[in-house]
Design a protein around this motif. Structure first.
Motif, PDB file in Angstrom:
ATOM      1  N   ALA A  36      50.149  36.221  43.381  1.00  0.00           N
ATOM      2  CA  ALA A  36      49.135  36.322  42.724  1.00  0.00           C
ATOM      3  C   ALA A  36      48.477  34.968  42.659  1.00  0.00           C
ATOM      4  CB  ALA A  36      49.681  36.603  41.166  1.00  0.00           C
ATOM      5  N   ILE A  37      48.290  33.444  42.726  1.00  0.00           N
ATOM      6  CA  ILE A  37      47.639  32.825  42.922  1.00  0.00           C
ATOM      7  C   ILE A  37      46.713  33.034  44.286  1.00  0.00           C
ATOM      8  CG2 ILE A  37      47.374  30.173  42.711  1.00  0.00           C
ATOM      9  CD1 ILE A  37      50.166  29.875  40.775  1.00  0.00           C
ATOM     10  N   ILE A  38      47.787  33.467  45.465  1.00  0.00           N
ATOM     11  CA  ILE A  38      47.115  32.937  46.693  1.00  0.00           C
ATOM     12  C   ILE A  38      45.796  34.113  46.773  1.00  0.00           C
ATOM     13  CG2 ILE A  38      47.455  33.676  48.788  1.00  0.00           C
ATOM     14  CD1 ILE A  38      49.956  32.328  48.726  1.00  0.00           C
ATOM     15  N   ILE A  44      38.630  34.890  45.250  1.00  0.00           N
ATOM     16  CA  ILE A  44      37.284  34.364  44.906  1.00  0.00           C
ATOM     17  C   ILE A  44      36.983  33.940  46.164  1.00  0.00           C
ATOM     18  CG2 ILE A  44      37.030  32.286  43.558  1.00  0.00           C
ATOM     19  CD1 ILE A  44      38.744  32.671  42.028  1.00  0.00           C
ATOM     20  N   ILE A  45      37.235  33.604  46.948  1.00  0.00           N
ATOM     21  CA  ILE A  45      36.498  33.087  48.474  1.00  0.00           C
ATOM     22  C   ILE A  45      35.513  34.121  49.154  1.00  0.00           C
ATOM     23  CG2 ILE A  45      36.983  32.235  49.962  1.00  0.00           C
ATOM     24  CD1 ILE A  45      39.428  31.221  49.426  1.00  0.00           C
ATOM     25  N   PHE A  46      36.596  35.358  48.855  1.00  0.00           N
ATOM     26  CA  PHE A  46      35.694  36.881  48.985  1.00  0.00           C
ATOM     27  C   PHE A  46      34.004  37.158  48.436  1.00  0.00           C
ATOM     28  CE2 PHE A  46      35.097  41.514  49.147  1.00  0.00           C
ATOM     29  CZ  PHE A  46      34.432  41.565  50.574  1.00  0.00           C
ATOM     30  N   VAL A  47      35.163  37.569  46.852  1.00  0.00           N
ATOM     31  CA  VAL A  47      33.350  37.243  46.017  1.00  0.00           C
ATOM     32  C   VAL A  47      32.081  36.087  46.690  1.00  0.00           C
ATOM     33  CG1 VAL A  47      32.541  37.327  44.297  1.00  0.00           C
ATOM     34  CG2 VAL A  47      34.649  38.471  44.073  1.00  0.00           C
ATOM     35  N   TYR A  49      32.204  34.839  49.314  1.00  0.00           N
ATOM     36  CA  TYR A  49      31.375  35.232  50.879  1.00  0.00           C
ATOM     37  C   TYR A  49      29.998  35.917  50.525  1.00  0.00           C
ATOM     38  CZ  TYR A  49      31.070  35.918  55.773  1.00  0.00           C
ATOM     39  OH  TYR A  49      30.640  36.154  56.840  1.00  0.00           O
ATOM     40  N   GLN A  50      30.724  36.454  50.232  1.00  0.00           N
ATOM     41  CA  GLN A  50      29.298  38.365  49.853  1.00  0.00           C
ATOM     42  C   GLN A  50      28.109  37.371  49.107  1.00  0.00           C
ATOM     43  OE1 GLN A  50      29.646  41.360  51.611  1.00  0.00           O
ATOM     44  NE2 GLN A  50      31.832  40.412  52.289  1.00  0.00           N
ATOM     45  N   LYS A  51      28.224  36.268  47.880  1.00  0.00           N
ATOM     46  CA  LYS A  51      27.162  36.344  47.242  1.00  0.00           C
ATOM     47  C   LYS A  51      26.163  35.095  48.257  1.00  0.00           C
ATOM     48  CE  LYS A  51      28.334  36.368  42.525  1.00  0.00           C
ATOM     49  NZ  LYS A  51      27.550  37.642  42.207  1.00  0.00           N
ATOM     50  N   ILE A  52      27.063  34.234  49.241  1.00  0.00           N
ATOM     51  CA  ILE A  52      26.130  33.764  49.819  1.00  0.00           C
ATOM     52  C   ILE A  52      25.648  34.549  50.994  1.00  0.00           C
ATOM     53  CG2 ILE A  52      27.061  32.136  51.840  1.00  0.00           C
ATOM     54  CD1 ILE A  52      26.626  31.238  49.391  1.00  0.00           C
ATOM     55  N   ILE A  53      26.218  34.828  51.007  1.00  0.00           N
ATOM     56  CA  ILE A  53      25.528  36.302  52.365  1.00  0.00           C
ATOM     57  C   ILE A  53      24.540  37.210  51.809  1.00  0.00           C
ATOM     58  CG2 ILE A  53      25.946  38.403  54.075  1.00  0.00           C
ATOM     59  CD1 ILE A  53      28.660  37.775  54.464  1.00  0.00           C
ATOM     60  N   GLN A  54      24.305  37.587  49.975  1.00  0.00           N
ATOM     61  CA  GLN A  54      23.644  38.086  50.048  1.00  0.00           C
ATOM     62  C   GLN A  54      22.242  36.914  49.762  1.00  0.00           C
ATOM     63  OE1 GLN A  54      24.904  39.343  46.010  1.00  0.00           O
ATOM     64  NE2 GLN A  54      22.981  40.828  46.359  1.00  0.00           N
ATOM     65  N   LEU A  55      22.782  35.833  49.649  1.00  0.00           N
ATOM     66  CA  LEU A  55      21.782  34.929  48.920  1.00  0.00           C
ATOM     67  C   LEU A  55      20.730  34.585  50.270  1.00  0.00           C
ATOM     68  CD1 LEU A  55      19.931  33.075  47.188  1.00  0.00           C
ATOM     69  CD2 LEU A  55      21.939  31.115  47.973  1.00  0.00           C
ATOM     70  N   TYR A  56      21.806  34.728  51.444  1.00  0.00           N
ATOM     71  CA  TYR A  56      20.911  34.253  52.493  1.00  0.00           C
ATOM     72  C   TYR A  56      19.826  35.621  52.916  1.00  0.00           C
ATOM     73  CZ  TYR A  56      20.563  34.136  57.762  1.00  0.00           C
ATOM     74  OH  TYR A  56      20.403  33.725  58.647  1.00  0.00           O
ATOM     75  N   ARG A  57      20.285  36.838  52.883  1.00  0.00           N
ATOM     76  CA  ARG A  57      20.026  38.068  53.267  1.00  0.00           C
ATOM     77  C   ARG A  57      18.652  37.911  51.998  1.00  0.00           C
ATOM     78  NH1 ARG A  57      24.384  42.176  53.627  1.00  0.00           N
ATOM     79  NH2 ARG A  57      25.065  42.112  55.712  1.00  0.00           N
TER      80      ARG A  57
END
Length: 281
Positions: A36-38, A44-47, A49-57
């Protein structure tokens, strides 16, 4: 099994398989917690990463849009200067081209000023000069002073009820809000006859100013995002993506707010400002 547990089992004649079963369940529980922790960490890493991509765009859209906003008037001014250099012009033509260049220079100054003011407002270092202002008169005078900026759209301004709309605000900041909203109504309008209705309405101790256009409209899913920094509807590169964000921040400083409503694409949009209304006792 440990010696102490083994002695306990032999002394009390307890079935040792029960302890083995307990050990198995503990192992399963610990393994489940680790899995569950993994999984949570992966999500969390995926979300993130998606926010970083959105900010970059969004930043790329801002760079593209703002570059366009700077490049267009610069190219226009350069063209007029080349015309002055290569051709003999009458005084009438000279004044006409000079007026065009002044407009382009004002457009450049507005874009640069918007960035500078945004930084000051976010740092809370903007020195506001608030005074008691009748906003209907302010908006009417603003439109009368800048007809050349709104030539491509028909604007109608009216009061829903016949009262005075006084508020304690910074005039320069409020004109910036008007400019951003009206400019958006022009940019995002592909109708044959662009129109904008500005309606003032009293709400007791508050007032509303609604900007109702017949433009492209905004999807329901995008309406809550239009006031975010750098956000632009769809893949548009029109503007810098800062106008509505800056407007919302200005209105917060003025103890007001702004909201948007649209029935969808092609249905136009309504931006409504809510501000405190100063009523004489």
């Amino acid at each position: 099994m440990s010696d102490s547990v083994r002695l306990f089992v032999e002394k009390n004649k307890v079935d040792a398989s029960q302890f083995l079963a307990t050990d198995t369940w503990v192992t399963i529980l610990i393994t489940s917690i680790l899995v569950a922790i993994i999984l949570a960490g992966t999500i969390i890493i995926f979300v993130y990463y998606q926010k970083i991509i959105q900010l970059y765009r969004m930043q790329q859209n801002f760079i593209n849009g703002f570059t366009h906003e700077l490049k267009t008037p610069v190219a226009s001014i350069r063209l007029f200067l080349d015309t002055f250099k290569k051709h003999e012009l009458s005084r009438e033509d000279q004044l006409k081209y000079i007026d065009f260049m002044i407009r382009d220079a004002d457009r450049l100054a507005d874009n640069v000023g918007q960035i500078l003011n945004l930084g000051k407002i976010e740092d809370r270092s903007f020195n506001m000069n608030n005074s008691r202002v009748e906003l209907f008169e302010l908006a009417s005078e603003f439109l009368e002073k800048n007809p050349h900026l709104f030539e491509s759209i028909e604007i109608n301004i009216k009061k829903i009820d016949h009262v005075e709309y006084f508020s304690f605000i910074d005039t320069a900041l409020m004109e910036m809000v008007f400019m951003n909203i009206i400019t958006n109504a022009i940019r995002y309008n592909d109708s044959n006859r662009p129109q904008l209705n500005i309606e003032f309405n009293s709400l007791g101790k508050k007032m509303s100013i609604s900007f109702i256009d017949n433009g492209m409209g905004i999807k329901k899913s995008e309406q809550r995002n239009v006031f975010k920094k750098f956000y632009q509807v769809g893949k548009s590169t029109k503007g810098s993506g800062l106008g509505l964000y800056l407007s919302s921040q200005i209105l917060k400083l003025q103890k007001g707010s702004i909201e948007v409503e649209s029935r969808g694409e092609g249905q136009g949009s309504t931006f409504t400002i809510i501000l405190p209304r100063e009523i004489e006792s």
